[in-house]
Design a protein around this motif. Structure first.
Motif, PDB file in Angstrom:
ATOM      1  N   LYS A 237      -0.057   6.990  -6.192  1.00 46.75           N
ATOM      2  CA  LYS A 237      -1.267   7.823  -6.117  1.00 46.75           C
ATOM      3  C   LYS A 237      -0.902   9.294  -5.977  1.00 46.75           C
ATOM      4  CE  LYS A 237      -3.212   9.076  -2.485  1.00 46.75           C
ATOM      5  NZ  LYS A 237      -3.759   9.140  -1.126  1.00 46.75           N
ATOM      6  N   LYS A 238       0.104   9.603  -5.152  1.00 45.47           N
ATOM      7  CA  LYS A 238       0.538  10.992  -4.966  1.00 45.47           C
ATOM      8  C   LYS A 238       1.027  11.586  -6.280  1.00 45.47           C
ATOM      9  CE  LYS A 238       1.831  10.398  -0.094  1.00 45.47           C
ATOM     10  NZ  LYS A 238       2.972  10.318   0.865  1.00 45.47           N
TER      11      LYS A 238
ATOM     12  N   ILE B  94       0.837  -1.203   0.000  1.00 42.68           N
ATOM     13  CA  ILE B  94       0.000   0.000   0.000  1.00 42.68           C
ATOM     14  C   ILE B  94       0.872   1.255   0.000  1.00 42.68           C
ATOM     15  CG2 ILE B  94      -1.611   1.364   1.404  1.00 42.68           C
ATOM     16  CD1 ILE B  94      -2.949  -1.280   2.201  1.00 42.68           C
ATOM     17  N   SER B  95       1.970   1.258   0.750  1.00 43.21           N
ATOM     18  CA  SER B  95       2.863   2.416   0.798  1.00 43.21           C
ATOM     19  C   SER B  95       3.441   2.723  -0.583  1.00 43.21           C
ATOM     20  CB  SER B  95       3.989   2.160   1.795  1.00 43.21           C
ATOM     21  OG  SER B  95       4.914   3.229   1.796  1.00 43.21           O
TER      22      SER B  95
ATOM     23  N   ILE C 142      -9.009   4.700  -5.414  1.00 42.49           N
ATOM     24  CA  ILE C 142      -7.739   4.125  -4.963  1.00 42.49           C
ATOM     25  C   ILE C 142      -7.663   4.133  -3.442  1.00 42.49           C
ATOM     26  CG2 ILE C 142      -5.230   4.457  -4.949  1.00 42.49           C
ATOM     27  CD1 ILE C 142      -5.521   5.567  -7.830  1.00 42.49           C
ATOM     28  N   GLU C 143      -8.016   5.262  -2.835  1.00 34.44           N
ATOM     29  CA  GLU C 143      -7.958   5.364  -1.375  1.00 34.44           C
ATOM     30  C   GLU C 143      -8.913   4.368  -0.721  1.00 34.44           C
ATOM     31  OE1 GLU C 143      -8.881   9.477  -1.025  1.00 34.44           O
ATOM     32  OE2 GLU C 143      -6.790  10.141  -1.279  1.00 34.44           O
TER      33      GLU C 143
ATOM     34  N   PHE D 132      -7.427   0.827  -0.847  1.00 35.09           N
ATOM     35  CA  PHE D 132      -6.422   0.574   0.188  1.00 35.09           C
ATOM     36  C   PHE D 132      -7.096   0.169   1.499  1.00 35.09           C
ATOM     37  CE2 PHE D 132      -3.311   3.878  -1.821  1.00 35.09           C
ATOM     38  CZ  PHE D 132      -2.991   2.968  -2.807  1.00 35.09           C
ATOM     39  N   GLU D 133      -8.131   0.912   1.880  1.00 36.95           N
ATOM     40  CA  GLU D 133      -8.805   0.627   3.152  1.00 36.95           C
ATOM     41  C   GLU D 133      -9.530  -0.710   3.103  1.00 36.95           C
ATOM     42  OE1 GLU D 133      -8.341   2.375   5.937  1.00 36.95           O
ATOM     43  OE2 GLU D 133      -6.895   3.402   4.634  1.00 36.95           O
TER      44      GLU D 133
ATOM     45  N   ASN E 278       0.712   4.005  -2.729  1.00 37.56           N
ATOM     46  CA  ASN E 278       0.329   5.351  -2.307  1.00 37.56           C
ATOM     47  C   ASN E 278       1.278   6.398  -2.878  1.00 37.56           C
ATOM     48  OD1 ASN E 278      -1.557   6.929  -0.712  1.00 37.56           O
ATOM     49  ND2 ASN E 278       0.189   7.426   0.588  1.00 37.56           N
ATOM     50  N   ASN E 279       2.560   6.064  -3.017  1.00 39.13           N
ATOM     51  CA  ASN E 279       3.494   6.980  -3.689  1.00 39.13           C
ATOM     52  C   ASN E 279       3.056   7.222  -5.131  1.00 39.13           C
ATOM     53  OD1 ASN E 279       5.137   7.206  -1.434  1.00 39.13           O
ATOM     54  ND2 ASN E 279       6.453   5.497  -2.025  1.00 39.13           N
TER      55      ASN E 279
ATOM     56  N   VAL F 209      -2.602  -4.372  -5.182  1.00 37.75           N
ATOM     57  CA  VAL F 209      -2.639  -4.300  -3.725  1.00 37.75           C
ATOM     58  C   VAL F 209      -2.791  -5.677  -3.094  1.00 37.75           C
ATOM     59  CG1 VAL F 209      -5.126  -3.988  -3.324  1.00 37.75           C
ATOM     60  CG2 VAL F 209      -3.483  -2.832  -1.843  1.00 37.75           C
TER      61      VAL F 209
END
Length: 471
Positions: free
Chosen positions: A71-72, A64-65, A107-108, A111-112, A68-69, A166
């Protein structure tokens, strides 16, 4: 001219072979992407296979980390992505930006939801088996082939890619030809996000040369495809994996059962029919109602269609050019067939190359092609039926079964009719639509196979693995 390279095993591929992507707005060249060959396709799948076990063994929170990069970077590059999207598919800049924002939320949420894919723990005592504890976890299927369509090149790509990655799968991603610029940009950003080599590969090129090579590769464990019925059926027949999720075409009906709130009904119908020039599988593609209701509804529809703006996606017009001239000619053919068979053109029926003015067609009969075929463009037929029973019958006779809309003030009546409509989803007093993305999304008949949506995609891209402890 901008050149966008394919990505295999974490590296750009430059074979000096290019495929030009045409801008539908002015027929200029929006950019060009790498035109891969068979050897490149094999390398992509081999890279995905070699990297899969290590990626799956990476801790979920680490996966996920890394994602997440990525996604940013999508957020940082939002304006550029939207401009590229508009240049290659003629979607308005406003709608391109909206698609990106919506996808970031998806996307967020993914992740959850991935954090809550808890294993099942079962005892055998209910079956008389003492001293047994079964732990059944969701594990990756392996190598996922993700194929996205032109009309939502960002959302419908990442709705496949992120759930697959993921959960520990690796991905070979093939964007539609129109959509390849955005797809290749996703590959570029994956390198900037320091994705481990091989977990995400972007393959581009001429479909007639590499299409079967992509879908028939022996390394594929699962295929997620959104696109045409013909290609979807070809994948079902020839694809190397029988583990397939398909999102195909639609002929979504809007059944208007009463005249209690025609202003609201008409607004939803026009929004549903003409959003992105009707180039949506979930677009309202036929209105089915009675003569009495149609006589009151039609003037409202005409008024709202005439207020739609027409022209360039760079000016955020409501109606923009359809994807290419071939599509425009097909849509025009449906209108011409209806005219020959005595349908009434209420507004529209005007064409400037592949820019089609929004067209309302009344008195459409069941002998007309437009009553049954999916136009994927800004035309809306109105079918007048004698009673609700006949409306239900006509709605269900379609080869498609994606979505439907029912407009009715009496919720009991609406629910009774909704239960009889043979589609994946029925919307009551709203246009047909894919979202929210956390809802299950599915079609039956020739509209698809399997279920999408955030949780459903996580499930479809994993399988159970059981460990039984005997004590």
């Amino acid at each position: 001219m901008k050149e966008y390279k394919a990505v295999i095993n974490g590296e750009f591929i430059d074979n000096n072979e290019w495929l030009e992507i045409i801008n539908p707005t002015d027929n200029s060249i929006a950019g060009k992407v790498t035109a891969l060959k068979g050897k490149d396709i094999n390398n992509a799948f081999e890279s995905a296979r070699k990297s899969q076990e290590a990626w799956e063994n990476t801790h979920l929170l680490k996966r996920i980390s890394i994602l997440n990069n990525f996604k940013k970077l999508l957020i940082q590059n939002k304006n550029n992505l939207a401009e590229v999207m508009t240049s290659e598919i003629a979607k308005s800049l406003k709608d391109s930006l909206s698609e990106i924002d919506r996808t970031i939320e998806l996307i967020e949420y993914t992740f959850e939801e991935a954090k809550r894919m808890d294993p099942l723990a079962l005892t055998g005592e209910g079956m008389g088996a003492k001293n047994k504890l079964g732990i059944f976890s969701r594990v990756a299927k392996g190598v996922v082939l993700a194929i996205s369509p032109f009309n939502y090149p960002f959302n419908l790509a990442l709705a496949k890619i992120i759930p697959a990655l993921v959960m520990g799968n690796t991905v070979v991603f093939k964007p539609a030809t129109a959509g390849s610029l955005v797809g290749s940009l996703l590959g570029k950003l994956s390198i900037e996000a320091n994705f481990p080599k091989g977990i995400f590969n972007v393959v581009t090129g001429r479909g007639r040369e590499i299409g079967d090579l992509i879908t028939m590769n022996k390394e594929i464990d699962m295929i997620s495809f959104t696109g045409s019925v013909s290609i979807g059926n070809n994948i079902k027949e020839k694809g190397s994996s029988k583990d397939i999720v398909l999102e195909l075409g639609g002929k979504d009906p809007a059944l208007v059962l009463d005249d209690n709130n025609l202003e609201s009904y008409s607004k939803n119908i026009i929004d549903g029919a003409f959003g992105y020039s009707g180039q949506r599988c979930t677009a309202i593609k036929r209105v089915i109602t009675t003569n009495k209701i149609a006589d009151k509804l039609v003037p409202l529809l005409i008024d709202k269609v005439n207020k739609l703006t027409i022209g360039s996606p760079y000016e955020n017009k409501d109606i923009t050019p359809v994807i290419d001239q071939k599509s425009a000619d097909f849509i025009k053919g449906l209108v011409e067939d209806a005219k020959l068979k005595k349908a009434t053109i209420l507004t529209g029926d005007k064409y400037i190359k592949n820019l089609i003015y929004p067209t309302l067609i009344d008195n459409v009969t069941l002998e007309m092609r437009v009553a049954w075929e999916e136009p994927f463009g800004p035309i809306l037929p109105i079918i007048r039926i004698d009673n609700i029973e006949e409306m239900i019958r006509v709605a269900n006779e379609s080869e498609f079964g994606l979505q439907a809309s029912i407009f009715c003030a009496d919720i009991n009546n609406a629910l009774q009719v909704a239960k009889r409509i043979k589609t994946g989803t029925v919307n009551i007093n709203s246009k047909s639509q894919r979202g929210p993305d956390c809802f299950p999304f599915l079609g039956i008949k020739n509209s698809g196979q399997g279920v999408q949506g955030v949780r459903e995609s996580l499930l479809s891209m994993t399988r159970y693995h059981g460990i039984v402890i005997n004590y």
